[in-house]
Design a protein around this motif. Structure first.
Motif, mmCIF file in Angstrom:
data_model
loop_
_atom_site.group_PDB
_atom_site.id
_atom_site.type_symbol
_atom_site.label_atom_id
_atom_site.label_comp_id
_atom_site.label_asym_id
_atom_site.label_seq_id
_atom_site.Cartn_x
_atom_site.Cartn_y
_atom_site.Cartn_z
ATOM 1 N N LEU A 53 37.713 33.074 38.566
ATOM 2 C CA LEU A 53 38.775 33.449 37.629
ATOM 3 C C LEU A 53 38.676 34.922 37.248
ATOM 4 O O LEU A 53 39.702 35.604 37.072
ATOM 5 N N LEU A 54 37.456 35.420 37.154
ATOM 6 C CA LEU A 54 37.262 36.838 36.845
ATOM 7 C C LEU A 54 37.814 37.717 37.962
ATOM 8 O O LEU A 54 38.425 38.766 37.698
ATOM 9 N N ALA A 55 37.635 37.276 39.197
ATOM 10 C CA ALA A 55 38.187 38.037 40.326
ATOM 11 C C ALA A 55 39.710 38.053 40.281
ATOM 12 O O ALA A 55 40.345 39.065 40.613
ATOM 13 N N LEU A 56 40.302 36.935 39.836
ATOM 14 C CA LEU A 56 41.767 36.877 39.753
ATOM 15 C C LEU A 56 42.315 37.768 38.650
ATOM 16 O O LEU A 56 43.492 38.142 38.674
ATOM 17 N N CYS A 57 41.483 38.104 37.678
ATOM 18 C CA CYS A 57 41.934 38.985 36.587
ATOM 19 C C CYS A 57 42.403 40.346 37.110
ATOM 20 O O CYS A 57 43.186 41.035 36.443
ATOM 21 N N ALA A 58 41.905 40.728 38.266
ATOM 22 C CA ALA A 58 42.314 42.012 38.835
ATOM 23 C C ALA A 58 43.809 42.045 39.117
ATOM 24 O O ALA A 58 44.420 43.122 39.200
ATOM 25 N N GLY A 59 44.421 40.846 39.262
ATOM 26 C CA GLY A 59 45.857 40.786 39.537
ATOM 27 C C GLY A 59 46.721 40.850 38.302
ATOM 28 O O GLY A 59 47.956 40.816 38.398
ATOM 29 N N VAL A 60 46.110 40.910 37.117
ATOM 30 C CA VAL A 60 46.871 41.019 35.866
ATOM 31 C C VAL A 60 47.117 42.498 35.575
ATOM 32 O O VAL A 60 46.174 43.266 35.364
ATOM 33 N N ARG A 61 48.379 42.906 35.543
ATOM 34 C CA ARG A 61 48.693 44.325 35.380
ATOM 35 C C ARG A 61 48.604 44.794 33.934
ATOM 36 O O ARG A 61 48.283 45.941 33.679
ATOM 37 N N ASP A 62 48.904 43.892 33.015
ATOM 38 C CA ASP A 62 48.837 44.279 31.608
ATOM 39 C C ASP A 62 47.367 44.477 31.214
ATOM 40 O O ASP A 62 46.559 43.550 31.256
ATOM 41 N N ARG A 63 47.024 45.701 30.832
ATOM 42 C CA ARG A 63 45.635 46.052 30.575
ATOM 43 C C ARG A 63 45.045 45.252 29.408
ATOM 44 O O ARG A 63 43.900 44.812 29.467
ATOM 45 N N VAL A 64 45.822 45.068 28.350
ATOM 46 C CA VAL A 64 45.316 44.341 27.182
ATOM 47 C C VAL A 64 45.014 42.882 27.542
ATOM 48 O O VAL A 64 43.951 42.345 27.206
ATOM 49 N N ARG A 65 45.955 42.236 28.244
ATOM 50 C CA ARG A 65 45.729 40.843 28.658
ATOM 51 C C ARG A 65 44.525 40.744 29.582
ATOM 52 O O ARG A 65 43.721 39.814 29.482
ATOM 53 N N ARG A 66 44.440 41.708 30.501
ATOM 54 C CA ARG A 66 43.329 41.679 31.457
ATOM 55 C C ARG A 66 41.991 41.771 30.731
ATOM 56 O O ARG A 66 41.022 41.073 31.064
ATOM 57 N N ARG A 67 41.911 42.630 29.725
ATOM 58 C CA ARG A 67 40.654 42.783 28.982
ATOM 59 C C ARG A 67 40.302 41.518 28.201
ATOM 60 O O ARG A 67 39.139 41.111 28.157
ATOM 61 N N TRP A 68 41.316 40.914 27.576
ATOM 62 C CA TRP A 68 41.065 39.681 26.832
ATOM 63 C C TRP A 68 40.573 38.567 27.757
ATOM 64 O O TRP A 68 39.609 37.854 27.440
#
Length: 363
Positions: A53-68
């Motif tokens: 799931l952490l690897a998939l976070c790279a596909g989240v463009r919104d920086r705030v959501r990605r950090r959370w």
């Protein structure tokens, strides 16, 4: 469908779902019987799922959501690291177990999977003899007939295959020793079956710990041969009330055997070894008492992922364990191929009691 907004939501749901499985288990495993079922997941999942799931976070463009999301997964990763079953010591260069003395004991512990009743008996005995152990701790001395466990009589063949060994039997548990046996005290529920007139079924159900005290060149060492009952009945449908009734009742039985084993071993002043099939994974809290009081033999293993059971060529669960105490040192610990004779890997150990003077110096 807007993938840019949908993907982060789906990922957030996946993270929340995993948190609902991983976090409550820190408190409920071993304490609440229904948690025996989620605990059946392969322990390595506690690392693999958060990492994926952490690897998939790279596909989240919104920086705030990605950090959370990444922060939440980092917490889940840390929370699950101790439950994943990894032997972290094997990943660190150097160290390792102490060198073995010339008179170290060879121990082989193994769930035989219904003894030789599903195999060629000659091949079964050849496999056991090939281990050349001083002490054998064997489980499932029984057969599976008519949908239930059944008594067998194989002791004559066993004694013929192992001349000179002492043979001790309680229910489904068999211990063989090259050294003299000085005592076989019953443990916990097994104390109610000392009378030989007790039916085999009751002896099988009550004797899940076989303690054998062995005289090793003037030092008495206690060997605990263990087979804790499995949590569920796979013949029952999970949609039936009976399925959950069995889980609840078995949880109570498991706790009784764990408590009796822990109490007996804690009160035992001798060097001791506790080994067998615990039907318990590294993620389960059932083993917390033993892990807190005794040393896990896996510290002497060279495997980073010690696993002993699972369908197919790649086991994913460690159900078989060995613990030591009273100054008993482990020089080698390995989970070995059963040669097609069982679904459990065998536990091979090289152990020795610490010198008396050394134990005294350490208090």
């Amino acid at each position: 469908m807007n993938l840019r907004t949908t993907f982060p939501r789906v990922l957030a749901v996946a993270v929340a779902g995993w948190a609902l499985l991983a976090v409550p288990g820190l408190f409920l495993s071993g304490a609440w019987w229904p948690w025996l079922l989620p605990d059946l997941a392969p322990p390595i999942a506690f690392l693999a799922v958060p990492l994926a799931l952490l690897a998939l976070c790279a596909g989240v463009r919104d920086r705030v959501r990605r950090r959370w999301l990444a922060g939440a997964l980092a917490v889940l990763l840390l929370a699950g690291a101790g439950r994943a079953g990894l032997h972290w010591g094997a990943l660190v260069p150097g160290g390792g177990p102490p060198p073995a003395p010339a008179d170290a004991l060879r121990v082989f512990s193994w769930n035989t999977l219904y003894w030789d009743t599903t195999d060629d008996p000659a091949a079964f005995h050849r496999f056991l003899r090939s281990k050349d152990a001083d002490v054998y701790l064997l489980q499932e001395y029984l057969a599976w007939r008519g949908g239930t466990h059944a008594e067998i009589d194989r002791l004559a063949a066993l004694r013929a295959a192992f001349p000179g060994y002492r043979v001790v039997v309680r229910g489904e548990l068999v211990t063989l020793s090259r050294f003299p046996v000085v005592a076989t005290p019953a443990v916990g529920p097994g104390q109610a079956t000392e009378d030989r007139s007790v039916p085999w079924r009751e002896r099988f159900e009550r004797n899940k710990v076989l303690r054998t005290d062995v005289d090793v060149s003037g030092r008495v060492v206690s060997f605990y041969n263990v087979h804790v009952p499995v949590q569920l009945d796979i013949e029952r449908s999970p949609l039936s009330r009976g399925f959950y009734r069995v889980v609840r009742e078995t949880d109570a039985v498991r706790k009784e055997h764990f408590a009796a084993l822990l109490a007996d071993a804690r009160a035992n002043p001798r060097p001791l070894l506790i080994s067998g099939d615990f039907n318990t994974t590294p993620a389960m809290g059932d083993l917390d008492g033993l892990r807190g009081a005794f040393s896990d033999a896996v510290a002497a293993s060279s495997s980073a992922l010690p696993v002993s059971w699972g369908p197919g060529p790649l086991p994913l669960w460690r159900l078989d364990w060995t613990f030591t105490g009273g100054g008993l040192r482990v020089h080698r610990y390995a989970l070995t191929d059963p040669g097609g004779l069982s679904d459990h890997r065998g536990q091979e150990l090289l152990v020795s009691p610490a010198p008396v003077a050394l134990r005294a110096d350490r208090g």
